[in-house]
Write an enzyme that holds these catalytic residues in place. Structure first.
Site, PDB file in Angstrom:
ATOM      1  N   GLY A  53       0.806  -1.220   0.000  1.00 24.14           N
ATOM      2  CA  GLY A  53       0.000   0.000   0.000  1.00 24.14           C
ATOM      3  C   GLY A  53       0.834   1.261   0.000  1.00 24.14           C
ATOM      4  O   GLY A  53       0.385   2.291   0.513  1.00 24.14           O
ATOM      5  N   GLY A  54       2.035   1.203  -0.574  1.00 24.04           N
ATOM      6  CA  GLY A  54       2.863   2.398  -0.712  1.00 24.04           C
ATOM      7  C   GLY A  54       2.383   3.260  -1.859  1.00 24.04           C
ATOM      8  O   GLY A  54       1.279   3.083  -2.383  1.00 24.04           O
ATOM      9  N   PHE A  56       3.337   3.497  -5.064  1.00 26.14           N
ATOM     10  CA  PHE A  56       3.069   2.890  -6.367  1.00 26.14           C
ATOM     11  C   PHE A  56       1.927   1.891  -6.300  1.00 26.14           C
ATOM     12  O   PHE A  56       1.125   1.789  -7.232  1.00 26.14           O
ATOM     13  CB  PHE A  56       4.325   2.229  -6.940  1.00 26.14           C
ATOM     14  CG  PHE A  56       4.361   2.275  -8.441  1.00 26.14           C
ATOM     15  CD1 PHE A  56       4.905   3.361  -9.097  1.00 26.14           C
ATOM     16  CD2 PHE A  56       3.810   1.254  -9.196  1.00 26.14           C
ATOM     17  CE1 PHE A  56       4.906   3.428 -10.486  1.00 26.14           C
ATOM     18  CE2 PHE A  56       3.806   1.315 -10.580  1.00 26.14           C
ATOM     19  CZ  PHE A  56       4.358   2.400 -11.224  1.00 26.14           C
ATOM     20  N   GLY A  57       1.830   1.142  -5.201  1.00 33.27           N
ATOM     21  CA  GLY A  57       0.685   0.251  -5.058  1.00 33.27           C
ATOM     22  C   GLY A  57      -0.620   1.024  -5.042  1.00 33.27           C
ATOM     23  O   GLY A  57      -1.620   0.608  -5.638  1.00 33.27           O
ATOM     24  N   PHE A 127      12.255  -5.422   0.825  1.00 37.12           N
ATOM     25  CA  PHE A 127      11.272  -5.999   1.756  1.00 37.12           C
ATOM     26  C   PHE A 127      10.463  -7.129   1.116  1.00 37.12           C
ATOM     27  O   PHE A 127       9.614  -7.731   1.772  1.00 37.12           O
ATOM     28  CB  PHE A 127      10.310  -4.907   2.248  1.00 37.12           C
ATOM     29  CG  PHE A 127      11.003  -3.758   2.922  1.00 37.12           C
ATOM     30  CD1 PHE A 127      11.457  -3.861   4.224  1.00 37.12           C
ATOM     31  CD2 PHE A 127      11.216  -2.570   2.248  1.00 37.12           C
ATOM     32  CE1 PHE A 127      12.103  -2.804   4.844  1.00 37.12           C
ATOM     33  CE2 PHE A 127      11.859  -1.506   2.851  1.00 37.12           C
ATOM     34  CZ  PHE A 127      12.319  -1.619   4.152  1.00 37.12           C
ATOM     35  N   LYS A 150      11.328  -2.129  -8.480  1.00 34.31           N
ATOM     36  CA  LYS A 150      12.571  -1.926  -9.219  1.00 34.31           C
ATOM     37  C   LYS A 150      13.745  -1.947  -8.253  1.00 34.31           C
ATOM     38  O   LYS A 150      13.746  -1.212  -7.267  1.00 34.31           O
ATOM     39  CB  LYS A 150      12.547  -0.586  -9.960  1.00 34.31           C
ATOM     40  CG  LYS A 150      11.370  -0.402 -10.906  1.00 34.31           C
ATOM     41  CD  LYS A 150      11.339   1.007 -11.457  1.00 34.31           C
ATOM     42  CE  LYS A 150      10.123   1.248 -12.346  1.00 34.31           C
ATOM     43  NZ  LYS A 150      10.065   2.639 -12.842  1.00 34.31           N
ATOM     44  N   ALA A 183       4.409   7.802  -9.256  1.00 39.72           N
ATOM     45  CA  ALA A 183       3.109   7.424  -8.708  1.00 39.72           C
ATOM     46  C   ALA A 183       2.134   8.597  -8.669  1.00 39.72           C
ATOM     47  O   ALA A 183       0.960   8.455  -9.007  1.00 39.72           O
ATOM     48  CB  ALA A 183       3.292   6.837  -7.304  1.00 39.72           C
ATOM     49  N   LYS A 234      18.754   2.938 -12.911  1.00 40.66           N
ATOM     50  CA  LYS A 234      18.388   4.359 -13.053  1.00 40.66           C
ATOM     51  C   LYS A 234      18.297   5.055 -11.706  1.00 40.66           C
ATOM     52  O   LYS A 234      18.542   6.260 -11.598  1.00 40.66           O
ATOM     53  CB  LYS A 234      17.087   4.494 -13.840  1.00 40.66           C
ATOM     54  CG  LYS A 234      15.876   3.811 -13.207  1.00 40.66           C
ATOM     55  CD  LYS A 234      15.033   4.737 -12.371  1.00 40.66           C
ATOM     56  CE  LYS A 234      13.847   3.995 -11.758  1.00 40.66           C
ATOM     57  NZ  LYS A 234      12.979   4.881 -10.964  1.00 40.66           N
ATOM     58  N   THR A 291      13.719  10.081 -13.763  1.00 35.17           N
ATOM     59  CA  THR A 291      14.189  10.022 -12.387  1.00 35.17           C
ATOM     60  C   THR A 291      15.299  11.033 -12.116  1.00 35.17           C
ATOM     61  O   THR A 291      15.405  11.562 -11.008  1.00 35.17           O
ATOM     62  CB  THR A 291      14.701   8.594 -12.070  1.00 35.17           C
ATOM     63  OG1 THR A 291      13.694   7.649 -12.448  1.00 35.17           O
ATOM     64  CG2 THR A 291      14.984   8.429 -10.593  1.00 35.17           C
ATOM     65  N   ARG A 298      12.609  10.443  -5.429  1.00 31.46           N
ATOM     66  CA  ARG A 298      13.188  10.319  -4.091  1.00 31.46           C
ATOM     67  C   ARG A 298      14.698  10.127  -4.164  1.00 31.46           C
ATOM     68  O   ARG A 298      15.453  10.670  -3.342  1.00 31.46           O
ATOM     69  CB  ARG A 298      12.544   9.135  -3.356  1.00 31.46           C
ATOM     70  CG  ARG A 298      11.045   9.277  -3.150  1.00 31.46           C
ATOM     71  CD  ARG A 298      10.497   8.171  -2.284  1.00 31.46           C
ATOM     72  NE  ARG A 298      10.627   6.864  -2.913  1.00 31.46           N
ATOM     73  CZ  ARG A 298       9.695   6.301  -3.674  1.00 31.46           C
ATOM     74  NH1 ARG A 298       8.563   6.964  -3.918  1.00 31.46           N
ATOM     75  NH2 ARG A 298       9.858   5.110  -4.192  1.00 31.46           N
TER      76      ARG A 298
END
Length: 381
Positions: A53-54, A56-57, A127, A150, A183, A234, A291, A298
């Protein structure tokens, strides 16, 4: 005379009839092909389990929900699941965006996978092993997986295709999405294009048809390794690009560094058996440009702060988002050493090796710049 004219007209008609029939047949065939092509992305609603649930999810759940698919997001914390189900928003990531359609959340793997047709893996690479340990018993043998993660796992040096293969088998239907896809921009329905790679016949087509819309275009590939390498490396190049900005080096330096970084990515991909064409595409150059130059990255922000003199420890402690490039950087160096036996790898991959040394505290960003600029002169490759 009239009879002669009528006879000539009949002969002309006789000559034209086969031609008209052929044109008509070809026109009908063209219309049918066009109709098939235009309806190829109008797939029937499917049921998805989104693992993670980050950011991108969450963006993928938003995209799928808008496309009319039923989505269950598997999250770790009950309060997050409750908030999503009650308020239709993720309280921790992209909270400005409301889920539409049949989107819900749960902490129960059995419930998340129940009746699901597809799985999207959106857990950060470092993770992923722990999560897959928990959920792999619920993944059916015929459930296609789309990986959105990635990076390269530290220690094992596994790409996501290797890591997933350990838990579901190397012959399991799997596909891998990469490309310039922040995202927040996906959630905002800003246009982009990505690539989906798979070695399973027809699977890249299936996922492309499910996901593609007028703001999200999916290309297809069979080069899984190339797509994965481009998507992982990348992030390391983005840290270097951020350091360029943090040091105040200007546009020339940034453009030169990113270009040479893409060359290093290509060398590594070729050593692993990938195609140079893939690295020149969306998952390589495309994702790298986004990126390295995009304000939402980030990894780039980590580099900017390093370039301005902050310590890596303080940077990581102040962020609630995962910058994959930090862990990936050290793994990339080990992967290069494992697969490339060339002499003086630090001269062949100076940017990738240099970023790793800076993250390890062996040199400063300014010293890394000096090392790059004083390397032996060579032919561009």
């Amino acid at each position: 005379r009239l009879l002669a004219m009528m006879t000539g007209a009949l002969r002309l008609v006789a000559l034209l009839l086969p031609l008209l029939a052929a044109v008509q047949a070809r026109g009908i065939r063209t219309l049918r092909i066009g109709a098939a092509a235009s309806s190829s992305t109008n797939t029937a609603p499917a049921k998805f389990c989104v693992l993670g649930g980050g950011s991108f999810g969450t963006s993928m759940a938003l995209l799928l929900g808008r496309r009319g698919h039923e989505v269950t997001i598997l999250v770790r914390k009950q309060d997050v699941a409750d908030h999503i189900n009650e308020h239709r928003r993720n309280p921790r990531h992209l909270s400005d965006f409301e889920f539409t359609g049949e989107v819900r959340a749960t902490t129960d793997p059995e419930a998340a996978f129940r009746d699901a047709s597809y799985m999207c893996h959106a857990v950060p690479v470092q993770f992923s092993r722990n999560v897959l340990n928990e959920v792999s018993p619920y993944i059916r043998e015929d459930m296609p997986i789309l990986s959105l993660s990635k990076g390269i796992e530290t220690g094992s040096l596994c790409l996501m295709c290797d890591l997933l293969g350990e838990y579901v088998g190397v012959d399991h239907p799997m596909a891998f999405l990469s490309g310039p896809a922040f995202a927040k921009e996906i959630a905002s329905e800003l246009a982009t294009a990505v690539v989906i790679a798979s070695n399973t016949p027809g699977l890249a087509d299936d996922f492309s048809n499910i996901l593609s819309s007028d703001v999200f275009r999916c290309y297809k590939s069979s080069d899984v390794i190339g797509v994965e390498v481009g998507g992982a490396v990348k992030n390391v190049i983005a840290i270097a690009a951020g350091m360029c900005e943090g040091l105040g080096l200007g546009t020339n330096a940034m453009a030169a560094l990113v270009t040479r970084g893409c060359s290093e990515t290509r060398r590594l991909a070729l050593a692993l058996g990938a195609s140079a064409v893939t690295i020149g595409g969306l998952s390589g150059v495309g994702d790298t440009f986004g990126t390295c130059f995009g304000p939402l990255s980030r990894n780039r922000q980590v580099g900017v702060r390093l370039g301005k003199g902050e310590s890596l420890k303080d940077i990581l402690a102040s962020s609630n988002e995962v910058a994959e490039g930090v862990a990936t950087s050290l793994s990339v160096v080990e992967l290069i050493k494992k697969n490339d036996r060339s002499y003086r790898l630090d001269l062949k991959f100076p940017i990738l090796f240099g970023v790793a040394e800076i993250l390890q505290g062996k040199r400063t960003p300014r010293e890394g710049l000096l090392a790059l600029m004083t390397m032996p002169l060579r032919i561009e490759d």
